[in-house]
Design a protein around this motif. Structure first.
Motif, PDB file in Angstrom:
ATOM      1  N   GLU A 395       9.487   0.275  29.413  1.00 21.04           N
ATOM      2  CA  GLU A 395       8.466  -0.390  30.447  1.00 21.04           C
ATOM      3  C   GLU A 395       7.224  -0.768  29.847  1.00 21.04           C
ATOM      4  N   LEU A 396       6.945   0.179  29.173  1.00 17.29           N
ATOM      5  CA  LEU A 396       5.580  -0.112  28.299  1.00 17.29           C
ATOM      6  C   LEU A 396       5.745  -1.595  27.216  1.00 17.29           C
ATOM      7  N   ILE A 397       6.851  -1.625  26.665  1.00 15.96           N
ATOM      8  CA  ILE A 397       7.174  -2.982  25.999  1.00 15.96           C
ATOM      9  C   ILE A 397       7.074  -4.048  26.941  1.00 15.96           C
ATOM     10  N   ALA A 398       7.737  -3.922  28.260  1.00 21.79           N
ATOM     11  CA  ALA A 398       7.564  -5.021  29.203  1.00 21.79           C
ATOM     12  C   ALA A 398       6.463  -5.446  29.759  1.00 21.79           C
ATOM     13  N   LYS A 399       5.553  -4.481  29.870  1.00 23.95           N
ATOM     14  CA  LYS A 399       4.185  -4.633  30.237  1.00 23.95           C
ATOM     15  C   LYS A 399       3.332  -5.439  29.227  1.00 23.95           C
ATOM     16  N   GLU A 400       3.539  -4.980  27.998  1.00 23.91           N
ATOM     17  CA  GLU A 400       2.786  -5.775  26.950  1.00 23.91           C
ATOM     18  C   GLU A 400       3.252  -7.212  26.730  1.00 23.91           C
ATOM     19  N   ALA A 401       4.465  -7.385  27.085  1.00 23.20           N
ATOM     20  CA  ALA A 401       5.136  -8.764  26.757  1.00 23.20           C
ATOM     21  C   ALA A 401       4.407  -9.559  27.989  1.00 23.20           C
ATOM     22  N   ALA A 402       4.428  -8.825  29.133  1.00 23.57           N
ATOM     23  CA  ALA A 402       3.775  -9.859  30.382  1.00 23.57           C
ATOM     24  C   ALA A 402       2.368 -10.180  29.943  1.00 23.57           C
ATOM     25  N   ARG A 403       1.680  -9.205  29.447  1.00 25.79           N
ATOM     26  CA  ARG A 403       0.339  -9.509  29.101  1.00 25.79           C
ATOM     27  C   ARG A 403      -0.064 -10.693  28.335  1.00 25.79           C
ATOM     28  N   SER A 404       1.331 -10.918  27.303  1.00 26.35           N
ATOM     29  CA  SER A 404       0.994 -12.037  26.269  1.00 26.35           C
ATOM     30  C   SER A 404       1.080 -13.472  27.166  1.00 26.35           C
ATOM     31  N   ARG A 405       1.562 -13.311  28.293  1.00 24.23           N
ATOM     32  CA  ARG A 405       1.539 -14.664  29.198  1.00 24.23           C
ATOM     33  C   ARG A 405       2.435 -15.787  28.195  1.00 24.23           C
ATOM     34  N   LYS A 406       3.538 -15.293  27.694  1.00 18.37           N
ATOM     35  CA  LYS A 406       4.445 -16.145  26.809  1.00 18.37           C
ATOM     36  C   LYS A 406       3.787 -16.886  25.909  1.00 18.37           C
ATOM     37  N   GLY A 407       2.787 -15.939  25.155  1.00 15.33           N
ATOM     38  CA  GLY A 407       2.060 -16.320  23.856  1.00 15.33           C
ATOM     39  C   GLY A 407       0.808 -17.210  23.815  1.00 15.33           C
ATOM     40  N   ILE A 408       0.439 -16.952  25.155  1.00 16.60           N
ATOM     41  CA  ILE A 408      -0.822 -17.907  25.347  1.00 16.60           C
ATOM     42  C   ILE A 408      -2.005 -16.919  25.060  1.00 16.60           C
ATOM     43  N   SER A 409      -1.867 -15.660  25.491  1.00 13.12           N
ATOM     44  CA  SER A 409      -2.989 -14.547  25.352  1.00 13.12           C
ATOM     45  C   SER A 409      -3.360 -14.411  23.847  1.00 13.12           C
ATOM     46  N   LYS A 410      -4.474 -14.014  23.492  1.00 14.21           N
ATOM     47  CA  LYS A 410      -4.628 -13.695  22.012  1.00 14.21           C
ATOM     48  C   LYS A 410      -4.099 -12.677  21.471  1.00 14.21           C
ATOM     49  N   PRO A 411      -3.979 -12.879  20.390  1.00 12.25           N
ATOM     50  CA  PRO A 411      -2.930 -11.631  19.750  1.00 12.25           C
ATOM     51  C   PRO A 411      -3.689 -10.267  19.815  1.00 12.25           C
ATOM     52  N   SER A 412      -5.086 -10.413  20.245  1.00 11.74           N
ATOM     53  CA  SER A 412      -5.974  -9.027  19.946  1.00 11.74           C
ATOM     54  C   SER A 412      -5.810  -8.500  21.411  1.00 11.74           C
ATOM     55  N   GLN A 413      -5.097  -9.161  22.414  1.00 10.81           N
ATOM     56  CA  GLN A 413      -5.175  -8.594  23.966  1.00 10.81           C
ATOM     57  C   GLN A 413      -3.876  -8.028  24.168  1.00 10.81           C
ATOM     58  N   TRP A 414      -2.885  -7.999  23.459  1.00 12.63           N
ATOM     59  CA  TRP A 414      -1.610  -7.296  23.581  1.00 12.63           C
ATOM     60  C   TRP A 414      -0.838  -7.002  22.303  1.00 12.63           C
ATOM     61  N   ARG A 415       0.246  -6.192  22.762  1.00 16.25           N
ATOM     62  CA  ARG A 415       0.934  -5.423  21.507  1.00 16.25           C
ATOM     63  C   ARG A 415       2.146  -5.906  21.375  1.00 16.25           C
ATOM     64  N   ASN A 416       2.583  -6.288  20.207  1.00 11.34           N
ATOM     65  CA  ASN A 416       4.167  -6.616  20.025  1.00 11.34           C
ATOM     66  C   ASN A 416       4.626  -5.406  19.437  1.00 11.34           C
ATOM     67  N   TYR A 417       6.124  -5.643  19.017  1.00 10.35           N
ATOM     68  CA  TYR A 417       6.844  -4.333  18.680  1.00 10.35           C
ATOM     69  C   TYR A 417       6.215  -3.763  17.388  1.00 10.35           C
ATOM     70  N   ASP A 418       5.862  -4.521  16.583  1.00  8.56           N
ATOM     71  CA  ASP A 418       5.028  -4.067  15.383  1.00  8.56           C
ATOM     72  C   ASP A 418       4.175  -3.109  15.575  1.00  8.56           C
ATOM     73  N   ASP A 419       3.010  -3.592  16.424  1.00  7.16           N
ATOM     74  CA  ASP A 419       1.836  -2.830  16.596  1.00  7.16           C
ATOM     75  C   ASP A 419       2.241  -1.806  17.419  1.00  7.16           C
ATOM     76  N   LEU A 420       3.216  -1.619  18.320  1.00  3.59           N
ATOM     77  CA  LEU A 420       3.620  -0.275  18.840  1.00  3.59           C
ATOM     78  C   LEU A 420       4.261   0.529  18.057  1.00  3.59           C
ATOM     79  N   ASN A 421       5.155  -0.174  17.188  1.00  3.98           N
ATOM     80  CA  ASN A 421       5.780   0.863  16.024  1.00  3.98           C
ATOM     81  C   ASN A 421       4.910   1.433  15.095  1.00  3.98           C
ATOM     82  N   GLU A 422       3.540   0.930  14.667  1.00  2.20           N
ATOM     83  CA  GLU A 422       2.684   1.251  13.802  1.00  2.20           C
ATOM     84  C   GLU A 422       2.334   2.905  14.340  1.00  2.20           C
ATOM     85  N   CYS A 423       2.167   2.961  15.802  1.00  2.00           N
ATOM     86  CA  CYS A 423       1.703   4.107  16.185  1.00  2.00           C
ATOM     87  C   CYS A 423       2.308   5.553  15.605  1.00  2.00           C
TER      88      CYS A 423
END
Length: 641
Positions: A395-423
């Motif tokens: 559900e966290l991944i789904a929320k982050e994907a929704a915040r990307s607005r299909k790639g329109i949002s800036k990369p600094s405003q949402w986390r992809n798989y790599d960003d979440l995995n780095e935690c």
């Protein structure tokens, strides 16, 4: 509209797509089996109705009528795509069939006519169809027998609904037959490659010694602490115990059982020298499969300086089963992880805790509160792993994907798989606890943070809550500066070569050896000043391109970037000052430096993979410490040069 030939007024021919659509509509009305996705649960009843229609139209009608009632319960408002059209088509067919079927021998003669009709046909189907296939000399085709079991289950469900509505009791013979069918249905599950039900023991693929050896090893369940509410079944194995204990899905267990058996058998058959043909699992094959499965997990534990949870018992007879349990648990986690597979270190974190719990259960640890054997921290139960472990992270991944607005949002405003995995590349990930806490900062979204800042106007997070984790090591900035930073070694090489060639072309006789003359060599030494300037530019670019990750960076990483800028600036000042001093014999000294470097090149220190504190301090200055790609970056010798 007149025809081109000037003949009578003829309508134009239908387009091909309209003809196909008309055919599909007629097929929908006639068969009633083009089931919408939201009503997929009624498809078995419609298939059973088509199968028994020739033998008994009334039973087929009752199956379709039950499917129609179930469709009304599944989607009462017809909100799904194509549901309303499907219901109308099925209802019209039931209207046509009702008058025909009621003209039979039963019809409206008896109040309980439908119940008697269904009971009689169920007994007939069981004796003439199922028992005939079971008693066949060749044990029949497994696919036909499985289909017959599915039809019998559908007929019994319809019969059960009719008996409940009319308050009619079941015949004892029918209940006994249904129990046998239900037992066989559980055993005759669908399979991919290996038919693991007892009736398929004579299949050619099941006669391989390697398959039999893996099966025999998996069926060693002696001494496992089964839950009290567990009902023993025939041919149970250690994956059934893992399913019952940790709450995995049934189909996932079936798939991973085949997966594990085939992994072991394929490695077993390639062993040299060949093992004995008796059905006994080769220890070499077991160790090789285990080594491949846990390669990343062991590396992750070593990277975080944590002991792995792969603890083996001292009793030699139990070692093989313990290894199989560890591998089975890993495959079951992987099979049910869904999109979490794109976060391999997150899976390592999950497995690390669950394998530790597995060790506690096998060691016989008892809960001090209940006095019973320990259970998984998330409670176990039916499909508990999916609901309590996978779903929150998904559900966290789904929320982050929704915040990307299909790639329109800036990369600094949402986390992809790599960003979440780095935690999960830092020991700080263990702050999430087990099971993962829902209020951990890992799940905290920045939208909530901005809302708090606007309403409460605080400069610090509320009590008990951290800031959004965000990006850990890098936040992408959409800038052309990346072109210079990513290829800085290439640009530096071009600039330094250009400078050296210009100096060589404008000084001396043009002979390449003249570059080592005293005057020319002094001028060539100015490339070190240029290198210092380029290094300062590189450090400044690093500082600029990573500035958006400053909130999530550790203090050590921030200090590193600041010190690199200060150090590069210091060299820009020091080198021009010291350049004023000259050497008396530059060719000989240059040759000495060259000789030292050549002799040193034979023994380059491979320090990138070391976990010693001194070495880590040396490497900290040169490059960040990352899990993925460890040992693949620029070598220590190149950095020293």
């Amino acid at each position: 509209m007149l025809s081109r030939g000037g003949g009578s007024d003829q309508p134009p021919p239908l387009p091909e797509w309209r003809i196909m659509r008309t055919q599909m509509t007629r097929s929908l009305i006639f068969d009633s089996e083009v089931v919408p996705s939201s009503l997929v649960e009624i498809a078995p009843f419609l298939r059973a109705a088509n199968e028994v229609e020739k033998a008994n139209p009334r039973v087929a009608y009752l199956c379709r009528f039950y499917a129609f009632e179930k469709a009304l319960r599944l989607d009462p408002t017809s909100a799904g795509r194509g549901v309303r059209q499907f219901k109308n088509a099925l209802f019209r067919r039931l209207e046509r069939e009702s008058d025909y079927t009621l003209m039979g021998t039963l019809g409206r003669v008896k109040k309980n006519g439908d119940a008697c009709e269904m009971q009689s046909f169920y007994q007939h189907y069981y004796k003439k169809k199922i028992q005939a296939l079971q008693n066949a000399a060749d044990k029949a085709d497994c696919a036909q027998l499985t289909k017959a079991y599915q039809t019998a289950n559908v007929l019994f469900e319809v019969l059960k609904a009719i008996n409940l509505s009319l308050a009619v009791e079941f015949d004892r013979e029918i209940l006994e037959a249904h129990d046998k069918v239900a037992e066989k249905t559980q055993m005759s599950v669908p399979y991919n490659i290996l038919p693991l039900d007892p009736d398929s023991a004579n299949k050619a693929i099941m006669k391989y010694p390697e398959i039999q050896a893996a099966l025999l090893a998996l069926h060693n369940t002696r001494g496992l602490p089964w839950p009290r509410e567990y009902k023993n079944k025939q041919e149970e194995d250690i994956l059934d115990w893992l399913q019952t204990t940790f709450g995995f899905q049934k189909d996932n267990v079936s798939n991973q059982r085949e997966h594990l058996i085939l992994l072991l058998a394929n490695v077993h058959i390639r062993q040299s020298p060949r093992p004995d043909q008796q059905p006994k699992l080769d220890e070499r094959a077991l160790n090789e499969v285990m080594k491949k499965l846990f390669k990343n997990y062991r590396k992750w534990c070593k990277y975080l300086d944590r002991k792995s949870s792969l603890w083996l018992p001292t009793i030699q007879q139990e070692v093989q089963r313990r290894k199989l349990l560890y591998m089975g648990l890993y495959l079951l986690i992987w099979g049910e992880a869904a999109n979490l597979r794109f976060m391999p270190e997150c899976l390592c974190y999950i497995y690390h805790h669950m394998a530790f719990e597995l060790y506690g259960m096998l060691a016989g640890n008892v809960s001090p509160m209940t006095g019973e054997n320990v259970k998984p921290a998330y409670g176990g139960g039916d499909e508990a792993f999916l609901r309590k472990v996978v779903t929150p992270i998904y559900e966290l991944i789904a929320k982050e994907a929704a915040r990307s607005r299909k790639g329109i949002s800036k990369p600094s405003q949402w986390r992809n798989y790599d960003d979440l995995n780095e935690c999960f590349w830092s020991v700080d990930c263990f702050r999430l606890g087990w099971p993962v806490r829902a209020d951990a900062d890992f799940f905290f979204l920045p939208i909530e943070q901005h809302r708090l800042e606007k309403t409460i106007r605080v400069s610090k997070p509320p009590a008990g809550r951290d800031w959004w984790v965000g990006k850990v090591n890098f936040v992408e900035l959409q800038s052309y500066l990346h072109m210079f930073r990513s290829f800085d070694r290439m640009w530096s090489f071009f600039v330094l070569c250009l400078q050296a060639m210009i100096i060589g072309a404008w000084n001396g006789s043009g002979n390449p050896s003249s570059v080592f003359s005293s005057d020319v060599f002094k001028k060539v030494l100015s490339v070190f000043i240029t290198t210092a300037i380029l290094k300062l530019g590189q450090a400044v670019l690093d500082f600029i391109l990573h500035r958006k990750a400053r909130r999530s960076m550790s203090i050590h990483v921030k200090l590193r970037y600041i010190l690199k800028v200060l150090s590069a600036a210091a060299w820009v000042v020091i080198l021009p000052i010291t350049y004023a001093y000259t050497w008396e014999n530059p060719p000989g000294f240059a040759q000495t430096i060259k000789t030292c470097f050549v002799s040193f090149a034979h023994y380059p220190p491979f320090l990138e993979r070391s976990n010693y504190q001194v070495v880590m301090l040396m490497m900290w200055w040169s490059q960040p410490r990352l899990h993925v790609g460890m040992g693949m970056h620029e070598s220590t010798f190149s950095l020293f040069k």
